[in-house]
Scaffold this motif. Structure first.
Motif, short mmCIF file in Angstrom:
data_model
loop_
_atom_site.label_atom_id
_atom_site.label_comp_id
_atom_site.label_asym_id
_atom_site.label_seq_id
_atom_site.Cartn_x
_atom_site.Cartn_y
_atom_site.Cartn_z
N ARG B 626 68.85 40.94 14.54
CA ARG B 626 67.48 41.36 14.36
C ARG B 626 66.92 40.75 13.07
NH1 ARG B 626 65.65 46.50 12.75
NH2 ARG B 626 63.55 46.63 13.55
N PHE B 630 63.75 38.16 12.44
CA PHE B 630 62.64 38.32 11.50
C PHE B 630 62.49 37.06 10.66
CE2 PHE B 630 63.24 43.08 11.80
CZ PHE B 630 62.01 43.30 12.37
N ARG B 633 61.00 34.32 12.69
CA ARG B 633 59.57 34.51 12.93
C ARG B 633 58.77 34.02 11.73
NH1 ARG B 633 57.41 40.25 14.81
NH2 ARG B 633 57.90 40.94 12.73
N ASP B 646 54.05 39.42 25.83
CA ASP B 646 54.48 40.82 25.79
C ASP B 646 55.92 40.95 25.30
OD1 ASP B 646 55.26 39.45 27.97
OD2 ASP B 646 55.39 41.18 29.30
N ALA B 649 57.53 41.38 20.21
CA ALA B 649 57.96 42.39 19.24
C ALA B 649 59.48 42.33 19.08
CB ALA B 649 57.54 43.77 19.72
N VAL B 650 59.93 42.35 17.86
CA VAL B 650 61.38 42.34 17.62
C VAL B 650 61.92 43.71 18.00
CG1 VAL B 650 63.15 42.12 15.86
CG2 VAL B 650 61.14 40.68 15.77
N PRO B 651 62.91 43.76 18.89
CA PRO B 651 63.39 45.06 19.34
C PRO B 651 64.10 45.82 18.23
CG PRO B 651 64.69 43.31 20.25
CD PRO B 651 63.58 42.66 19.54
N PRO B 652 64.19 47.13 18.38
CA PRO B 652 64.76 47.94 17.31
C PRO B 652 66.26 47.79 17.16
CG PRO B 652 64.12 49.33 19.13
CD PRO B 652 63.65 47.96 19.46
N LEU B 656 69.20 45.22 22.27
CA LEU B 656 68.02 45.17 23.13
C LEU B 656 67.30 43.83 23.08
CD1 LEU B 656 66.54 48.67 22.31
CD2 LEU B 656 67.73 47.99 24.36
#
Lengths: 207, 1308
Positions: B626, B630, B633, B646, B649-652, B656
């Motif tokens: 994750r 970031f 990105r 869609d 968004a970076v998943p939590p 995921l």
């Protein structure tokens, strides 16, 4: 409500319903207000209106403190995976200037949506840029062309503040309540009691 | 006054209850509190500093003032300066306009929680503050008995501050409550100074020795050692007893013995230490005595006393010689005993040598003699004071008097620095000429939100009335460890100036004197100002806290409110309370900390910072996918943009992460081997997609650069100011002057065309004037005809599907002078600048020779067939954007696409040039009518943060040398959004290994890399200079990239090469390569592969030279000449070439890191790939020709193909400069074919981008439209592969008419 999904939960939702209640600018009796929600990269708007414009409202003589009441409803639901970039409500207030010319920018302001579920009343202080030179100020006063931010989301951002030092401040309140729930490993404080007042942090930093 | 106020406060407190009742009765009560004989009327002043002043007044006085009234009482203010009825003087209020007061009142009333306006309209009451802010050193217990200050709210006027941030504003906003650090500076005591006499120096030496002696006395080291010895002796004796009594128990015995041994060694060591300590003290005293004698001698020698130093020596008489001798002997015996014991113990553990008792005894005796005071000798106790009266001035000699006067004029002051920033001046004092010290006696309280990283005091000497102050020294202060209140503790810090000074005359011999007095201790060899400054730092409580807590009646809780800078849990882990000595002063802070922890009140203000640091070091999240997402990105926004909308968004959680993002996380794939195999669609697609991906990536990076503050941002970037956008119309004075000019009918005035903004309503045309041709080919004489046949040349112009032709002219230099008008249509009616710029249409010029062929049917003489064939000879294409940028184009355009050999044509005999290709040109004039507005730079030029200073200078520099339309630039945007100095693009780079050493071949290679115009990029013009590795990887670039690559190659071959910026025909702004060898310059066009020697410069397609650069410097052309032929290529002449780094230019930075890689990597183009293209192009062309001919049959003569292919290979060798191909050789190869066929044909060469470009070129030649009886066609394709899949495609197409077919065709 948290979105239930098969297996692990991917998102949390933040719902905001409320209204832009009233505003007050010294010497201005009819105002309208534009609002935009600004949120970070991980956020998306699921439903609701992201931006809008209120009706033009005038203060009547009956209200003692001369505030203008809009009571404009706002409603939006956001979805995100990460609290970074928490949604902000960016407001820009327009009205008449000294000479009665319409659609003059009176002030920009931004406030984060409350972090806790419950009813909140938030006061947003606003500011607007001044022309960078004395001549420019005189001209904008004469011509009725006030300097505006190129990007309407400017108040919600941190960058560029160093380049725009001269600002005028005016108070302007809004009221809205927020409900949000997240079960994604983020601790959520219990709902705040009604009547809790959050003072906008920007009011202190922009001055 | 203070004490009176204090008493008043105490009294007021008692009266409080009664007063409340009073005010309830009489509603508009004037806030007058009668306290004894005083009336105190404090109210906040509406000035920016009033709040702080009020706070300070509270802080520094013991007074307590009643503030129980509301500040919003309504009463007309009539208070000016003057005395009140109670006799206090109150300063007048600052003036405030009525409007400002109204505004303030309105804001107050509007503030949340205010009920002020409920009472009806009124006027704000303004009252001055009677308490003058006086600074007094704070006392600890002042807080007791004080009242809480402030009403229901406080008024504060905020203003944007020019310097720094408003601390008051930050504090008022709430959040962490600030801590207060008090810094006091006591005095400065100089140890050396320009105005020192010998006496002063001796005095300062005295001072330092006394300080050392006092320190030793204070710590009572000798006594402590003696105590320890007695304790240890007892312990040893006890142990010995134990061992003696309990003999037999093995294990305990061994343990006890080892302990005894340890005790013994410690005892012996302590004895030694004690003796040494005693000796040191004695030595110090003796040195002091010597010093004092020296000082006295000095005073006598100079005849006056200039210091206050006084030393008295007390001689403590020894008790009795016998007793002392006895004690010494006893100690000797004891020590000998102990040594014996120690030896015995050691021998037990490891049996060894015998003990030499006499030797030991002698050694101890020797030590005692050396170190111990001999029995009977008195102890010297020096008592130093500075109470002596110096000689009064009237008795001083003139010189000394002037010295003292001068010294008294010296002013020193201290400055406090917090985190390296000067906070304030702390005290200022004059030098006292006798003591050579300065009393500052100043104190300041700092309100701190975070613990400062450093705290320092600078000592300054004032000079020239504050204009040329000199820094003497800087000392860093130690901060009290905890942020909780501590008692001030004075500490001396030594400082030394860096600059030496010339001492007064007569101080020369002082070194020897000092050395004498100090037993050979060397003083400093040179004189610099030095001294000590006394500073104390301590945490105190914030005034408000103090008051409120004091108001709560709990002074004792003050300490509990303090925060800790250390983690109490950590302290607990390392220190246990049992180990601490409650009486030791060093343990006191720890104990108080423990006490606070026990009480459970550990609040920290600096703790959140510590937690933040702890978070930083938590490594677990840095390793997560994750986190890398970031990072990705932020660093590669272009890659991120490719994700579906869609899924951005970076998943939590790591688990995921969707597959699309996983793909991004994977390292970039290595160069794919599969590319080596040929698959036409895939290659083309891949290439296109790679270029497209690069463009999106560059765009995203530029966007990101804008956002990530890589640009130097300005107000204009954020605020739209109307004034700046209004363009002032230029006033044209010449129009008035023209009216006054005499009219001459025969001298028509030129009228300038005015640009008309594009719209669909105005019809717009491109006007093309085809003027003449130069050096065009003429037909070769054939056997059939006598004499030289004449050519019938015409030019065809195509644009946006329109086609116009000129008249027919003949000869090598025909003059057409035909005006053609082409309609210009904007795509979709969009006439915006962006859309026109992106118009990819080209204005194509093609030169044809019209051939009439007549054929008479032998059987039917009346039938005569006349065929009109247009044989293509050459052409060129102009991108529309070039025309748009320039407005009009005029000049000779070389026929770029003309083949090197044209069957049946040759050069005119009068022509000086040898070959068709570079020489043949068309002279044309193009313009748009009416003119379009010239393209404007939409974005203003921005500076990026890297090298911002240089960019700013460069901007001005370019302005100063601007001359006409010369193209000069210093910085170019790189692919990452940062602007880069042009020199950084140049660096010797290795050419492909198979091309090393042959510059023609290198030029050929670079020119074959496909061309991609900046303006033609998808989604608008993108002016980016790419690095060579990326350029080769993409296989596309514009003039700059080509020129830079060629220049780098030539540099690698040790040729002095430069890149020339300028404008040329037809491309407009362009870049060429310049080499200067032996003084003769040579220009290279890296896109077309042409070169010009010095004598050919007049024919060069570069028309204006703006600047020249290499890896060292940039030279702007400031000479009179602009065209290459007019320019003097002597770069060292500063009158003609102005260097960027150099005289009048920017200071050259030490390093110019190159943007290019040091070595380029190439991959060989596989044979499979090469032959694949060859086959595919051949098949495609064959199909195309058959389709083109429609119903007519196409008869392929494949026997000729092989011959043609050999010829094509030779063509490539010729162009690459390997082996020259002459017309004779060419004709000889085809001789046999031409013996039996009438052959018309030509070779075409293109670089491979896609096959459609080749097909288009072949179609333009019209060869396959030929028709005759039994006509055959020949088609041969040869692909020459260069590294990195750069391919040169050669196509030979020819029509073959059988001569034996018996047709009596005749061409004319």
């Amino acid at each position: 409500m948290a979105a239930p999904s098969a297996g692990q939960q991917r998102y949390f939702n933040v719902m905001a319903t409320g209204q832009i209640e009233s505003g007050r600018f010294e010497g201005n009796s009819s105002l309208y207000c534009r609002y935009v929600f600004s949120c970070g990269e991980d956020w998306s708007v699921m439903c609701g209106v992201e931006e809008g414009i209120t009706q033009m409202a005038s203060s009547s003589g009956s209200t003692a403190n001369g505030s203008v009441v809009w009571n404009f409803p706002i409603d939006a639901t956001f979805r995100s995976t990460c609290p970074h970039g928490w949604p902000q409500l960016v407001l820009s207030v327009y009205g008449e200037d000294y000479f009665g010319r319409p659609d003059m920018i009176l002030g920009y302001g931004a406030v984060h949506l409350p972090l806790t579920p419950g009813r909140h009343r938030v006061t947003v202080r606003t500011f607007r840029p001044l022309a960078s030179s004395l001549l420019g100020r005189l001209q904008s006063w004469l011509n009725g062309m006030r300097p505006e931010f190129i990007e309407s989301l400017f108040p919600a951002k941190g960058e560029g503040r160093e380049a725009t030092s001269p600002c005028i401040c005016s108070p302007r309140p809004a009221l809205f309540s927020t409900t949000g729930m997240e079960q994604l490993g983020y601790a959520v404080p219990p709902p705040r009691a009604e009547g809790v007042r959050l003072i906008d942090p920007l009011a202190a930093t922009i001055s | 006054m203070r004490s009176r106020l204090a008493r008043g406060g105490a009294k007021q407190k008692g009266d409080d209850g009664d007063k409340k009742d009073d005010s309830a009765d009489a509603a508009p009560a004037v806030p007058v509190a009668p306290v004894g004989d005083l009336t105190v009327r404090p109210a906040p002043l509406f000035t920016s500093g009033s709040k702080r002043a009020a706070e300070e007044a509270v802080l520094y006085t013991t007074a307590a003032h009643p503030r129980s009234f509301s500040p919003l009482r309504r009463r007309r203010t009539g208070l000016g300066g003057g005395t009140f009825d109670d006799g206090l003087y109150v300063a007048p209020l600052p003036a405030a306009s009525a409007r400002a007061l109204q505004t303030l009142e309105a804001r107050l009333a509007f503030a949340p929680g205010s009920k002020a306006l409920a009472d009806g309209a009124g006027v704000l009451l303004r009252q001055p503050d009677p308490v003058r802010p006086v600074r007094v050193l704070p006392s600890w217990l002042d807080a007791a008995g004080a009242e809480p200050s402030g009403g229901p709210f406080e008024v504060e006027r905020r203003r944007p501050e020019k310097w720094g941030t408003s601390v008051a504003g930050t504090l008022a906003s709430g959040g962490a409550s600030p801590r207060v650090l008090q810094v006091s500076v006591g005095g400065i005591r100089l140890q050396d100074h320009r105005l020192f006499l010998r006496e002063h120096e001796l005095q300062s030496a005295c001072r330092s020795l006394v300080a050392r002696l006092e320190d030793a006395h204070e710590r009572q080291l000798a006594q402590l050692h003696a105590l320890k010895i007695s304790e240890l002796k007892e312990a040893v004796a006890d142990l010995r007893e134990q061992i003696g009594g309990g003999a037999g128990e093995g294990t305990t015995d061994a343990k006890l013995q080892s302990r005894l041994a340890a005790l013994c060694t410690e005892l012996l060591e302590t004895r030694q230490l004690k003796d040494e300590q005693e000796c040191a003290e004695r030595l110090l005293a003796r040195r002091l005595l010597k010093l004092w004698h020296a000082l006295k001698a000095e005073r006598e020698a100079q005849g006056f006393k200039s210091t206050r130093a006084r030393m008295q020596f007390r001689l403590v008489e020894p008790s009795a010689i016998d007793e002392e001798a006895e004690a010494l002997a006893r100690e000797l015996e004891e020590e000998v005993d102990e040594r014996k014991l120690a030896h015995a113990l050691a021998a037990q553990a490891a049996p060894g040598s015998d003990l030499d008792e006499d030797g030991i005894r002698a050694a101890i005796e020797r030590r005692q003699q050396e170190l111990r005071r001999p029995p009977g000798e008195g102890r010297l106790l020096p008592v130093y004071s500075e109470l002596a009266t110096p000689t009064p001035p009237e008795q001083l000699p003139q010189r000394e008097r002037s010295r003292q006067r001068e010294a008294a004029r010296e002013v020193l002051y201290a400055r406090l620095l917090v985190d390296g920033r000067a906070v304030c001046e702390l005290g200022c004092g004059k030098l006292q000429p006798h003591d050579m010290s300065v009393r500052l006696e100043a104190s300041i309280q700092l309100q701190l939100l975070t613990r400062p990283a450093s705290l320092a005091v600078e000592v300054w000497q004032r000079r020239y009335g504050g204009l040329g102050d000199q820094l003497l020294g800087q000392v860093y202060l130690s901060m009290p460890e905890t942020a909780s209140p501590t008692m001030p503790h004075w500490q001396s810090y030594a400082f030394t100036a860096s600059r030496p000074f010339q001492p007064l005359a007569g101080r020369e011999g002082i070194h020897e004197a000092l050395e004498n007095a100090l037993d050979g201790v060397q003083p400093l060899p040179r004189h610099v100002v030095s001294g000590e400054v006394e500073v104390s730092t301590a945490w105190t409580t914030r005034p408000a806290d103090r008051l409120s807590e004091a108001g709560a009646g709990a002074v004792g809780d003050l300490a509990s409110g303090g925060a800790l800078a250390v983690d109490p849990q950590q302290v607990l882990a390392t220190v246990s309370p049992d180990e601490l000595d409650p009486n030791a002063p060093t343990d006191a802070p720890l104990l108080s900390l423990m006490a606070r922890i026990d009480r459970g009140s550990v609040g920290g203000i600096f703790r959140h910072l510590r937690n933040a640091a702890a978070l930083q070091w938590s490594s677990s999240w840095a390793a997560s996918d994750r986190f890398s997402l970031f990072q990705l990105r932020r660093k590669h926004p272009g890659k991120w943009a490719q994700l579906p909308p869609d899924e951005k968004a970076v998943p939590p959680r790591d688990s995921l992460i969707p597959p699309g993002m996983r793909q991004l996380l994977r390292p970039a794939a290595e160069f794919d081997d599969a590319v080596g195999r040929y698959d036409s669609d895939r290659v083309a697609q891949e290439k296109a997609s790679r270029v497209k991906a690069w463009i999106t990536q560059v765009r995203a990076r530029h966007e990101a650069a804008r956002a990530s503050q890589r640009y130097v941002m300005d107000t204009q970037d954020y605020v739209r100011e109307p004034l700046l956008e209004v363009e002032a119309a230029e006033i044209n004075c010449s129009a008035f002057l023209k009216l006054l000019e005499p009219r001459r009918k025969l001298l028509p005035q030129r009228r300038l065309r005015k640009p008309v903004p594009g719209s669909d309503s105005t019809e717009r045309k491109i006007e093309v004037v085809v003027q003449s041709g130069f050096d065009l080919p003429v037909r070769a004489p054939s056997n059939a005809q006598r004499g030289r046949p004449k050519t019938s040349l015409f030019v065809e112009v195509r644009f946006q599907g329109q086609r116009f032709t000129t008249d027919i002219k003949s000869g090598a230099n025909p003059a057409w002078n035909t005006i053609l008008e082409l309609n210009l249509a904007a795509p979709g009616g969009d006439w915006s600048q962006q859309a026109i710029m992106n118009l990819s249409d080209e204005i194509a010029f093609n030169l044809y020779d019209k051939v009439h062929r007549t054929e008479r049917d032998e059987r039917d003489e009346s039938q005569l067939t006349v065929r009109e064939e247009s044989r293509w000879l050459g052409g060129f294409a102009l991108p529309f954007s070039t025309l748009y940028r320039n407005g009009k184009l005029e000049g000779s355009f070389p026929l770029d696409t003309m083949p090197p050999m044209l069957l049946g044509y040759e050069k005119d005999s009068e022509s000086r040039s040898q070959a068709f290709v570079p020489a043949s040109a068309l002279r044309t004039f193009l313009t748009i009518n009416p003119l379009l507005p010239p393209p404007k730079e939409e974005e203003r030029e921005r500076l990026t943060t890297h090298d911002a200073k240089m960019q700013e200078f460069a901007k001005e520099w370019v302005k100063t040398i601007a001359r006409g339309e010369r193209h000069v630039r210093v910085f170019a945007p790189g692919a990452d959004g940062q602007k880069m100095l042009l020199c950084r693009f140049i660096r010797p780079q290795n050419p492909p290994s198979e091309l090393i050493g042959n510059e023609r071949q290198l030029l050929r290679y670079v020119s074959l890399v496909p061309f991609l115009d900046d303006a033609a990029m998808e989604g608008g013009a993108l002016d980016v200079w790419n690095t060579s590795d990326s350029f080769l990887d993409l296989g596309a670039g514009d003039q700059e990239e080509h020129a830079i690559l060629l220049c780098n190659y030539l540099l690698a071959m040790n040729k002095g090469s430069y890149v020339v910026l300028g404008s040329g025909i037809p491309e407009g702004l362009t870049a060429y390569v310049l080499t200067i060898e032996g003084g003769s310059p040579r220009l290279w066009n890296a896109c077309t592969g042409r070169t010009w020697e010095k004598d050919e410069f007049d024919r060069c397609s570069l028309t204006s030279v703006g600047a020249v650069f290499n890896q060292q410097n940039i030279w702007a052309n400031v000479g009179p000449g602009e065209a290459p032929a007019e320019v003097q290529w002597n770069l060292s002449d500063e009158k003609l070439w102005k260097p960027f780094f150099g005289k009048g230019g920017f200071a050259r930075p030490d390093v110019l890191p190159s943007a290019q890689l040091s070595t380029l990597e190439y991959h060989r183009t596989t044979e499979d790939f090469r032959s694949g293209i060859e086959r595919e192009v051949y098949d495609a062309l064959q199909r195309e020709v058959e389709e083109l001919r429609g119903f007519r049959p196409t008869d392929w003569n494949r026997s000729v193909n092989a011959k043609l292919k050999d010829l094509l290979k030779r063509f490539e060798q010729d162009v690459a400069g390997v082996k020259k191909l002459t017309a004779i050789e060419h004709d000889a190869t085809l001789e046999r074919v031409r013996a039996s066929y009438h052959m018309v044909g030509l070779p075409i060469n293109v670089t491979y981008t896609d096959r459609n470009a080749i097909i288009k070129r072949v179609r333009e030649t019209n060869i396959f439209l030929a028709d005759a009886k039994k006509i055959q066609f020949a088609l041969s394709v040869y692909v020459h592969a260069y590294p990195n899949q750069v391919c040169s495609v050669w196509v030979y197409c020819a029509s073959l008419e059988d001569l034996r077919a018996g047709s009596s065709s005749r061409s004319s």
